[in-house]
Structure formats: structure tokens, C-alpha cells
Design a protein around this motif. Structure first.
Motif, PDB file in Angstrom:
ATOM      1  N   GLY A 220      30.166 -38.555  41.864  1.00 38.37           N
ATOM      2  CA  GLY A 220      30.946 -39.789  41.826  1.00 38.37           C
ATOM      3  C   GLY A 220      30.303 -40.900  42.631  1.00 38.37           C
ATOM      4  O   GLY A 220      30.306 -42.068  42.221  1.00 38.37           O
ATOM      5  N   VAL A 221      29.743 -40.558  43.802  1.00 38.79           N
ATOM      6  CA  VAL A 221      29.087 -41.567  44.640  1.00 38.79           C
ATOM      7  C   VAL A 221      27.866 -42.132  43.937  1.00 38.79           C
ATOM      8  O   VAL A 221      27.611 -43.345  43.981  1.00 38.79           O
ATOM      9  N   GLN A 222      27.105 -41.283  43.266  1.00 38.70           N
ATOM     10  CA  GLN A 222      25.915 -41.758  42.555  1.00 38.70           C
ATOM     11  C   GLN A 222      26.294 -42.660  41.387  1.00 38.70           C
ATOM     12  O   GLN A 222      25.637 -43.669  41.131  1.00 38.70           O
ATOM     13  N   ARG A 223      27.371 -42.320  40.686  1.00 42.51           N
ATOM     14  CA  ARG A 223      27.818 -43.179  39.581  1.00 42.51           C
ATOM     15  C   ARG A 223      28.261 -44.543  40.112  1.00 42.51           C
ATOM     16  O   ARG A 223      27.985 -45.584  39.510  1.00 42.51           O
ATOM     17  N   ALA A 224      28.961 -44.523  41.241  1.00 44.89           N
ATOM     18  CA  ALA A 224      29.378 -45.785  41.853  1.00 44.89           C
ATOM     19  C   ALA A 224      28.163 -46.605  42.260  1.00 44.89           C
ATOM     20  O   ALA A 224      28.151 -47.838  42.126  1.00 44.89           O
ATOM     21  N   ALA A 225      27.113 -45.928  42.754  1.00 41.01           N
ATOM     22  CA  ALA A 225      25.892 -46.618  43.153  1.00 41.01           C
ATOM     23  C   ALA A 225      25.225 -47.284  41.951  1.00 41.01           C
ATOM     24  O   ALA A 225      24.722 -48.406  42.048  1.00 41.01           O
ATOM     25  N   VAL A 226      25.241 -46.604  40.813  1.00 39.75           N
ATOM     26  CA  VAL A 226      24.652 -47.168  39.593  1.00 39.75           C
ATOM     27  C   VAL A 226      25.396 -48.441  39.188  1.00 39.75           C
ATOM     28  O   VAL A 226      24.784 -49.456  38.829  1.00 39.75           O
TER      29      VAL A 226
ATOM     30  N   ALA B 107      23.275 -43.569  48.578  1.00 41.63           N
ATOM     31  CA  ALA B 107      23.185 -43.229  47.150  1.00 41.63           C
ATOM     32  C   ALA B 107      22.393 -44.279  46.384  1.00 41.63           C
ATOM     33  O   ALA B 107      21.611 -43.952  45.478  1.00 41.63           O
ATOM     34  N   MET B 108      22.567 -45.550  46.754  1.00 42.71           N
ATOM     35  CA  MET B 108      21.867 -46.628  46.052  1.00 42.71           C
ATOM     36  C   MET B 108      20.357 -46.551  46.251  1.00 42.71           C
ATOM     37  O   MET B 108      19.592 -47.020  45.408  1.00 42.71           O
ATOM     38  N   THR B 109      19.937 -45.966  47.369  1.00 37.42           N
ATOM     39  CA  THR B 109      18.496 -45.838  47.609  1.00 37.42           C
ATOM     40  C   THR B 109      17.908 -44.591  46.977  1.00 37.42           C
ATOM     41  O   THR B 109      16.690 -44.415  46.983  1.00 37.42           O
ATOM     42  N   SER B 110      18.766 -43.734  46.441  1.00 38.64           N
ATOM     43  CA  SER B 110      18.262 -42.445  45.932  1.00 38.64           C
ATOM     44  C   SER B 110      18.480 -42.238  44.437  1.00 38.64           C
ATOM     45  O   SER B 110      18.221 -41.163  43.917  1.00 38.64           O
ATOM     46  N   VAL B 111      18.978 -43.275  43.730  1.00 38.15           N
ATOM     47  CA  VAL B 111      19.259 -43.087  42.301  1.00 38.15           C
ATOM     48  C   VAL B 111      18.215 -43.763  41.417  1.00 38.15           C
ATOM     49  O   VAL B 111      18.498 -44.115  40.277  1.00 38.15           O
ATOM     50  N   GLY B 112      17.030 -43.961  41.946  1.00 43.27           N
ATOM     51  CA  GLY B 112      15.977 -44.593  41.152  1.00 43.27           C
ATOM     52  C   GLY B 112      15.530 -43.732  39.987  1.00 43.27           C
ATOM     53  O   GLY B 112      15.714 -42.510  39.952  1.00 43.27           O
ATOM     54  N   GLY B 113      14.945 -44.368  39.000  1.00 41.61           N
ATOM     55  CA  GLY B 113      14.390 -43.632  37.863  1.00 41.61           C
ATOM     56  C   GLY B 113      15.423 -43.146  36.872  1.00 41.61           C
ATOM     57  O   GLY B 113      15.174 -42.203  36.120  1.00 41.61           O
ATOM     58  N   ILE B 114      16.594 -43.770  36.833  1.00 41.32           N
ATOM     59  CA  ILE B 114      17.637 -43.356  35.891  1.00 41.32           C
ATOM     60  C   ILE B 114      17.382 -44.025  34.536  1.00 41.32           C
ATOM     61  O   ILE B 114      17.076 -45.211  34.463  1.00 41.32           O
ATOM     62  N   SER B 115      17.540 -43.258  33.492  1.00 45.50           N
ATOM     63  CA  SER B 115      17.287 -43.783  32.150  1.00 45.50           C
ATOM     64  C   SER B 115      18.367 -44.781  31.746  1.00 45.50           C
ATOM     65  O   SER B 115      19.467 -44.794  32.291  1.00 45.50           O
TER      66      SER B 115
END
Length: 328
Positions: free
Chosen positions: A3-9, A37-45
Motif C-alpha cells: 500500500g505504501v508503494q502504491r501511494a508513493a507511485v 517508498a518514493m525513493t525505492s519505487v524506480g523502474g516501474i513499468s
């Protein structure tokens, strides 16, 4: 994604100004977690981002009357359920506690800065300050204090039952010296054995036992009460299957494999028993293939998982077993 990663996206897609406006309405801990989370979600399609926004839009499209007049609703429900006398203290803690700007400002400070702020204050004042911090934050502050102060503070924290007026005045003075303007801090019930147990759970291995031993020398019954409410990694074996499955959904397999190094057999059986056979086999194979690891890495992974479990318990997603009542 969690959920945190989705919020970061979502925040990363909004742009700087809009994301900043959203973050203004969040707590210090939420901002910190989202920032990481915002610094770790790079490279998402692009497809993954699209799916996140589809879910986001779907949630927004659902009608909801929640939020309107929530304070009055909570007050009325608590009074009806508990009676005026019993509910009054809880209402103050839930509703009025949000206005303790002086104490809330501490939640944005680094642990070492807080320790410096209260270092020369009376241990009773330090205990009150610690009681208002999140348990993991308070544990970091406790680590920065002198050894002789830690035990005294924790003893006072465990036996704290409400804040007396004179202590509030002293706390106001502390806040006034650190932050401009006076603080309108209302009396509330804080501290206690459960808070002390929560904080000790976030202390480094060895430090918690040292503090517990020192407390037991002063008050053996209090030390035992604190120990009984602590929730350690081995207590994961006491989670029911539904709770364990909910935890496993959000824990990365590499962190789980690291945390299980040297864990009690009951914990390993509980975790692998709530995974598919193939997933359990992969986990065990990865653990064997990893080779020797440092104890500090294992303890760090265990604390990370425990912190997540406590957060889920605090939010009501899961219920912890007997000795974990402090976190429910």
C-alpha cells in the motif's frame, strides 16, 4: 506492491506542488515512510503505474459519508458505550490530543535532538515526553540518554498514570524554551506498563534485557509485568493463521529468510505452514544458499518484521495473541 508503494507511485505522478500539498496533511511517520517508498519505487513499468491509478480511481469513485462530523460522532458513541465519566478521558486523548502542537512537533525531530532537549530535565518530564512519542521513536531517544537515566525514565514511564498539573507546567516550560510561543497542552492519560513494553520492544537486543534487569532490581513485580507484555519474534508463533497470512503478504521474502535465521522452530513452522508448499521450499532453499550472515543483520530483519506486525495490530488489521495485548 504494498500500500505504501502504491501511494508513493501516486504521489510521484502528481508533481512536486500537488504531492507537497498532500504530504502536509500526514503525520511525521507517514511522511517518512512515504519518502522512503518514493525513493525505492524506480523502474516501474507504465502498465504497473496505470494499474495503480485504476485502483486509486476506483476507490475514489466509491461514495462515502465518512469524515463529516466525525468528532461529534466519536464523542457520542464513546459516551453511550462507556458512560460520561469513563469516556471523558478517552475522548480527551483521542480528540483533544491532536491539538498538542508542542508535543506533536517533537515527532518531527531526530531522536538525538530530542535527547539533547530533555537531557537536563527531571526524569519525570522525560518520561512524559517519551510517552507521547511513537514507541520506535521513543526507543531511539532512550538509546541516546545516559545509562543511569534510562532505567529511571522507564520506571517512571511504566508507573505513569495521567499527567499531574505541575508536570504539565514543567513540560510547557520545556516546549517554550525550544519552540516559540506558548503551548496549550491539555491533560491526558499517558504512559503505563504497556507503553514501557512497547518501547523496550524497539530497543536493541541486549539493551532491553539490561533495562529489564535494572527495573526488576527496583521493582520485581513491575519488571515481570513489563516482560509479560513484550512481543518478541518468537511470539509470532502465537498468531492465528489468518493474521500470519496477512503479515506474510507484506513482508519481502529476502527479509523473511534473513529473520528466520536462528529463529525458534515453532516460528519457522508457523510461517512455512501458512505459505504454499512451493513458496516454503523456495524460502528454505534461499536460506541455505545465502550462507553465513551477521547476527546484527538477522536482528535488524526481525525488528523490521515486528514493527510491521505491530503497525497492523495498531490499525486493527490483525489481533495479536495473549502476551501482545499491549499492541491491540
Amino acid at each position: 506492491m504494498s500500500g505504501v508503494q502504491r501511494a508513493a507511485v501516486v504521489l510521484l505522478s502528481l508533481g512536486e506542488q500537488q504531492a507537497a500539498e498532500v504530504l502536509k496533511h500526514m503525520s511525521a511517520k507517514e511522511v517518512q515512510k512515504l519518502g522512503l517508498a518514493m525513493t525505492s519505487v524506480g523502474g516501474i513499468s507504465r502498465d504497473a503505474v496505470s494499474r495503480v491509478f485504476d485502483d486509486f480511481v476506483e476507490v475514489l469513485a466509491q461514495p462515502s459519508g465518512l469524515g463529516s462530523g466525525a468528532d461529534d460522532y466519536v464523542r457520542a458513541v464513546l459516551v453511550q458505550a462507556l458512560g460520561e465519566d469513563r469516556a471523558s478521558g478517552l475522548i480527551d486523548r483521542i480528540l483533544m490530543g491532536r491539538n498538542t502542537s508542542g508535543l506533536d512537533s517533537l515527532k518531527w525531530m531526530e531522536p538525538r535532538a530530542i535527547a539533547e532537549l530533555v537531557r537536563n530535565e527531571h526524569p519525570q518530564i522525560i518520561a512524559i515526553v517519551m510517552a507521547h512519542l511513537d514507541s520506535d521513536h521513543a526507543a531511539e531517544v532512550l538509546k541516546c540518554l545516559a545509562d543511569r537515566v534510562r532505567v529511571d525514565v522507564l520506571l517512571r514511564l511504566a508507573t505513569l498514570d495521567g499527567i499531574p498539573p505541575h508536570a504539565l507546567n514543567e513540560l510547557n516550560d520545556v516546549m517554550a524554551r525550544q519552540f516559540a510561543g506558548s503551548q496549550n497542552i491539555k491533560s491526558s492519560s499517558v504512559g503505563g506498563v504497556k507503553v514501557a513494553a512497547n518501547i523496550l520492544n524497539f530497543m536493541d537486543s541486549g539493551q532491553d534485557e539490561t533495562l529489564l534487569a535494572a527495573i526488576a532490581e527496583v521493582d520485581d513485580a513491575l519488571g515481570n509485568s513489563i516482560r509479560d507484555l513484550m512481543f518478541v519474534f518468537d511470539n509470532l508463533a502465537d498468531l492465528d493463521d489468518r493474521a500470519m497470512q496477512a503479515v506474510l503478504r507484506d513482508v519481502a521474502s529476502d527479509r523473511l529468510g534473513l529473520a528466520l535465521r536462528g529463529a525458534d522452530a515453532r516460528v519457522k513452522d508457523k510461517i512455512t505452514g501458512n505459505m504454499s508448499q512451493r513458496a516454503a521450499e523456495i524460502l528454505l532453499e534461499d536460506m541455505e544458499a545465502r550462507g553465513p550472515v551477521r547476527l546484527a543483520e538477522v536482528e535488524a530483519a526481525q525488528k523490521e518484521i515486528l514493527a510491521h506486525v505491530r503497525k497492523m495490530a495498531d490499525s486493527g488489521e490483525i489481533t495479536l495473541a495473549a502476551k501482545a495485548e499491549a499492541f491491540v
